[in-house]
Design an enzyme around this catalytic site. Structure first.
Site, PDB file in Angstrom:
ATOM      1  CB  CYS A  30      -5.039   5.419   0.477  1.00 36.00           C
ATOM      2  SG  CYS A  30      -5.355   5.140  -1.265  1.00 36.00           S
ATOM      3  CB  CYS A  33      -8.487   4.866  -0.485  1.00 33.54           C
ATOM      4  SG  CYS A  33      -7.210   3.651  -0.849  1.00 33.54           S
TER       5      CYS A  33
END
Length: 103
Positions: A30, A33
């Protein structure tokens, strides 16, 4: 360094904690992230009166399901075993600090 929370230690480390706990639900693939990781690590190093940890949703899908994490990164603040604050997406450090301080 942020703690790593798993199904094995979540109850003790998060739900039974006597101080607020900021938990970052994330995944290695991600991009947002990855952008949030340095902020989470900084908060973990500076944390006073609360603790900071991460849950890898690929390794701990049960925890993600249990807390209805549909998008990542999702940051939850726990106090007294309950979710008291929630944030989805990349947030500035100050916003996350405010979340955990107001818990």
């Amino acid at each position: 360094m942020a703690n790593t929370f798993t199904t094995a230690n979540f109850n003790e480390e998060v739900l039974q904690s006597d101080i607020p706990v900021l938990v970052d639900f994330w995944a290695s693939w991600c991009m947002p992230c990855k952008m949030l990781t340095p902020v989470i690590e900084e908060l973990a190093e500076e944390a006073e009166g609360y603790k900071v940890g991460k849950v890898n949703v690929d390794e701990e899908p049960e925890l993600a399901r249990q807390y209805n994490v549909m998008s990542i990164p999702t940051v939850l603040v726990f106090k007294g075993g309950q979710v008291v604050k929630q944030s989805v997406g990349v947030q500035p450090k100050e916003a996350l600090e405010d979340m955990v301080r107001m818990a």
